[in-house]
Design a protein around this motif. Structure first.
Motif, PDB file in Angstrom:
ATOM      1  N   GLY A  32     -16.250  15.056  35.167  1.00 57.13           N
ATOM      2  CA  GLY A  32     -15.128  15.728  34.522  1.00 57.13           C
ATOM      3  C   GLY A  32     -14.013  16.061  35.496  1.00 57.13           C
ATOM      4  O   GLY A  32     -12.822  15.863  35.195  1.00 57.13           O
ATOM      5  N   GLU A  33     -14.390  16.539  36.692  1.00 57.67           N
ATOM      6  CA  GLU A  33     -13.371  16.891  37.682  1.00 57.67           C
ATOM      7  C   GLU A  33     -12.631  15.660  38.189  1.00 57.67           C
ATOM      8  O   GLU A  33     -11.411  15.683  38.372  1.00 57.67           O
ATOM      9  N   TYR A  34     -13.347  14.564  38.391  1.00 55.53           N
ATOM     10  CA  TYR A  34     -12.687  13.318  38.819  1.00 55.53           C
ATOM     11  C   TYR A  34     -11.829  12.732  37.700  1.00 55.53           C
ATOM     12  O   TYR A  34     -10.824  12.059  37.968  1.00 55.53           O
ATOM     13  N   SER A  35     -12.213  13.009  36.456  1.00 54.17           N
ATOM     14  CA  SER A  35     -11.381  12.567  35.334  1.00 54.17           C
ATOM     15  C   SER A  35     -10.016  13.235  35.369  1.00 54.17           C
ATOM     16  O   SER A  35      -9.003  12.631  34.976  1.00 54.17           O
ATOM     17  N   LEU A  36      -9.969  14.467  35.840  1.00 53.61           N
ATOM     18  CA  LEU A  36      -8.693  15.178  35.951  1.00 53.61           C
ATOM     19  C   LEU A  36      -7.774  14.537  36.992  1.00 53.61           C
ATOM     20  O   LEU A  36      -6.556  14.707  36.936  1.00 53.61           O
ATOM     21  N   LEU A  37      -8.337  13.802  37.922  1.00 51.51           N
ATOM     22  CA  LEU A  37      -7.508  13.064  38.885  1.00 51.51           C
ATOM     23  C   LEU A  37      -6.923  11.803  38.260  1.00 51.51           C
ATOM     24  O   LEU A  37      -5.752  11.478  38.471  1.00 51.51           O
ATOM     25  N   LEU A  38      -7.743  11.092  37.494  1.00 52.82           N
ATOM     26  CA  LEU A  38      -7.365   9.753  37.022  1.00 52.82           C
ATOM     27  C   LEU A  38      -6.594   9.772  35.704  1.00 52.82           C
ATOM     28  O   LEU A  38      -5.736   8.896  35.481  1.00 52.82           O
ATOM     29  N   ALA A  39      -6.888  10.722  34.824  1.00 53.94           N
ATOM     30  CA  ALA A  39      -6.226  10.768  33.516  1.00 53.94           C
ATOM     31  C   ALA A  39      -4.715  10.916  33.675  1.00 53.94           C
ATOM     32  O   ALA A  39      -4.226  11.540  34.616  1.00 53.94           O
ATOM     33  N   GLN A  40      -3.989  10.351  32.738  1.00 48.70           N
ATOM     34  CA  GLN A  40      -2.529  10.434  32.780  1.00 48.70           C
ATOM     35  C   GLN A  40      -2.056  11.830  32.385  1.00 48.70           C
ATOM     36  O   GLN A  40      -2.694  12.516  31.582  1.00 48.70           O
ATOM     37  N   PRO A  41      -0.917  12.278  32.951  1.00 53.23           N
ATOM     38  CA  PRO A  41      -0.354  13.574  32.560  1.00 53.23           C
ATOM     39  C   PRO A  41      -0.059  13.609  31.065  1.00 53.23           C
ATOM     40  O   PRO A  41       0.236  12.557  30.481  1.00 53.23           O
ATOM     41  N   PRO A  42      -0.145  14.750  30.429  1.00 53.75           N
ATOM     42  CA  PRO A  42      -0.425  16.069  31.014  1.00 53.75           C
ATOM     43  C   PRO A  42      -1.907  16.390  31.148  1.00 53.75           C
ATOM     44  O   PRO A  42      -2.261  17.476  31.613  1.00 53.75           O
ATOM     45  N   LEU A  43      -2.783  15.463  30.737  1.00 51.39           N
ATOM     46  CA  LEU A  43      -4.224  15.749  30.779  1.00 51.39           C
ATOM     47  C   LEU A  43      -4.795  15.651  32.185  1.00 51.39           C
ATOM     48  O   LEU A  43      -5.839  16.228  32.478  1.00 51.39           O
ATOM     49  N   GLY A  44      -4.136  14.900  33.043  1.00 52.28           N
ATOM     50  CA  GLY A  44      -4.613  14.734  34.404  1.00 52.28           C
ATOM     51  C   GLY A  44      -3.465  14.512  35.358  1.00 52.28           C
ATOM     52  O   GLY A  44      -2.285  14.622  34.979  1.00 52.28           O
ATOM     53  N   LEU A  45      -3.799  14.189  36.591  1.00 54.70           N
ATOM     54  CA  LEU A  45      -2.772  13.994  37.617  1.00 54.70           C
ATOM     55  C   LEU A  45      -2.197  12.585  37.614  1.00 54.70           C
ATOM     56  O   LEU A  45      -1.165  12.337  38.231  1.00 54.70           O
ATOM     57  N   GLY A  46      -2.868  11.640  36.963  1.00 52.58           N
ATOM     58  CA  GLY A  46      -2.366  10.277  36.891  1.00 52.58           C
ATOM     59  C   GLY A  46      -2.410   9.535  38.208  1.00 52.58           C
ATOM     60  O   GLY A  46      -1.562   8.676  38.469  1.00 52.58           O
ATOM     61  N   LEU A  47      -3.405   9.824  39.064  1.00 55.57           N
ATOM     62  CA  LEU A  47      -3.518   9.129  40.340  1.00 55.57           C
ATOM     63  C   LEU A  47      -4.034   7.708  40.125  1.00 55.57           C
ATOM     64  O   LEU A  47      -4.687   7.414  39.118  1.00 55.57           O
ATOM     65  N   SER A  48      -3.776   6.858  41.079  1.00 55.36           N
ATOM     66  CA  SER A  48      -4.279   5.485  41.008  1.00 55.36           C
ATOM     67  C   SER A  48      -5.759   5.461  41.356  1.00 55.36           C
ATOM     68  O   SER A  48      -6.297   6.394  41.970  1.00 55.36           O
ATOM     69  N   ARG A  49      -6.408   4.370  40.997  1.00 59.61           N
ATOM     70  CA  ARG A  49      -7.819   4.223  41.356  1.00 59.61           C
ATOM     71  C   ARG A  49      -8.004   4.231  42.869  1.00 59.61           C
ATOM     72  O   ARG A  49      -8.978   4.792  43.383  1.00 59.61           O
ATOM     73  N   ASP A  50      -7.080   3.604  43.582  1.00 57.04           N
ATOM     74  CA  ASP A  50      -7.180   3.585  45.047  1.00 57.04           C
ATOM     75  C   ASP A  50      -7.122   4.996  45.612  1.00 57.04           C
ATOM     76  O   ASP A  50      -7.866   5.345  46.537  1.00 57.04           O
ATOM     77  N   ASP A  51      -6.208   5.831  45.064  1.00 56.54           N
ATOM     78  CA  ASP A  51      -6.093   7.209  45.540  1.00 56.54           C
ATOM     79  C   ASP A  51      -7.349   8.013  45.218  1.00 56.54           C
ATOM     80  O   ASP A  51      -7.819   8.816  46.035  1.00 56.54           O
TER      81      ASP A  51
END
Length: 367
Positions: A330-349
């Motif tokens: 769940g916490e890693y999902s918050l990195l990958l999910a697109q805003p506003p649900l997440g940070l929208g980071l790339s898979r590489d990041d």
């Protein structure tokens, strides 16, 4: 995944199956997980049924009310609400038998493979540093508490699980000295203690008085992590005292001032007394915890952005899965999910962040 709710659940639900599989496949270290805050709700219910009938009516009412809040979802208005919640959980884990049961359940929840949506099995994380404060009750000493927890941890290989001994900001000098001495003694006995953590109500304690005790941690070869600037009213003096011990990792660091960041972390600051600005302790980031305790208003306002921008090491952690109803996934999902649900980071990041976490572990397997 059915136990996840809140921001993490929303972020996870927004991801494609392929993205979920990607997150599950990443080697992940969970480095900021409190034992008593990570007990599965099913185990809490089991412990409540076993709870001594000799307890007072007020204690039983408190436990019943707390369990109902945990089952229905806790609403936090400020960080102090969390510490009030823990009182009942500590009551349930006041015997050695209960401590062993709780520890076993927490380890299994993080490290044992569980069924996932694509039919495969995957543990929450690759490596876990579980943390807990040694507690003395009428049923156990602090030493027996620690040995009971370690007996369960050492059922797993050292590449999977280790213990961080926490000391509470509210402790007296005598209690603090005892707990740190126990951590050092356990390490010297060959038990799997890898570090010491400073935790507890951020509104309490004089951190300047802690510094002489914390120097013993480093001298003994143990890792040091500290909850720091967790509360908006934590002073610069409080943070400076903790940073002066040069912790290896920082818990939360939510309200760490720009001046202290520049002084300790940024090489181009003319006031930086550190060796070429190379002191960059890994920051333990707990996104759901911060959002639900309202120490940050939103993901947009989260201090993770500063550390990402400045290429500062971070590790993504759950903090307390029981009240925050989250998981490593769940916490890693918050990195990958697109805003506003997440940070929208790339898979590489996201993969790079996962590697940072593995690199920040106090136990480092030798090649």
């Amino acid at each position: 995944m059915s136990n996840i709710t809140g921001p993490a659940a929303a972020a996870l639900a927004s991801l494609s199956p392929d993205s979920v599989i990607f997150l599950q496949s990443l080697p992940k270290a969970e480095l900021h997980a409190h034992l008593n805050g990570s007990i599965p709700i099913e185990t809490i219910l089991e412990l409540a049924q076993q709870y001594s009938s000799a307890s007072t009516s007020a204690e039983r009412t408190d436990i019943t009310d707390t369990i109902e809040k945990l089952r229905s979802g806790v609403a936090f208005h400020e960080i102090s609400d969390f510490f009030a919640l823990m009182r009942a959980i500590y009551a349930l884990t006041s015997t050695l038998e209960a401590v062993a049961t709780a520890t076993r359940a927490v380890l299994q929840s993080f490290l044992n493979p569980t069924g996932i949506s694509n039919g495969a099995e995957s543990p929450q994380c690759t490596y876990l540093e579980l943390r807990t404060t040694p507690r003395a009750t009428t049923q156990m000493t602090r030493e027996r508490y620690l040995t009971t927890v370690l007996d369960e941890i050492e059922m797993y290989p050292p590449t999977q699980a280790a213990l961080i001994v926490s000391v509470d900001r509210r402790m007296t000098d005598t209690d603090l000295e005892e707990c740190i001495s126990l951590a050092i003694e356990m390490k010297n006995r060959g038990r799997r203690v890898v570090g010491v953590d400073v935790c507890g109500d951020p509104r309490c304690g004089d951190m300047q008085s802690f510094t002489r005790h914390l120097s013993r941690v480093k001298d003994a070869g143990l890792g040091l992590t500290v909850h720091i600037a967790e509360f908006i009213k934590n002073t610069a003096e409080d943070s400076l005292a903790l940073l002066s011990c040069r912790p290896d990792r920082l818990g939360h660091a939510t309200f760490l001032s720009d001046e202290l960041k520049a002084l300790f972390f940024e090489a181009d600051s003319p006031d930086n007394p550190r060796a070429n600005g190379q002191y960059k302790p890994c920051v333990e980031i707990c996104l759901s915890s911060n959002l639900l305790c309202k120490s940050v208003a939103s993901l947009d306002a989260h201090h993770i952005h500063y550390y990402l921008k400045n290429d500062h090491p971070i590790v993504i952690c759950t903090d307390d899965t029981l009240p925050f109803r989250t998981s490593c996934l769940g916490e890693y999902s918050l990195l990958l999910a697109q805003p506003p649900l997440g940070l929208g980071l790339s898979r590489d990041d996201v993969a790079r962040i996962a590697r940072m976490g593995m690199d920040a572990a106090f136990f480092r397997p030798r090649d």
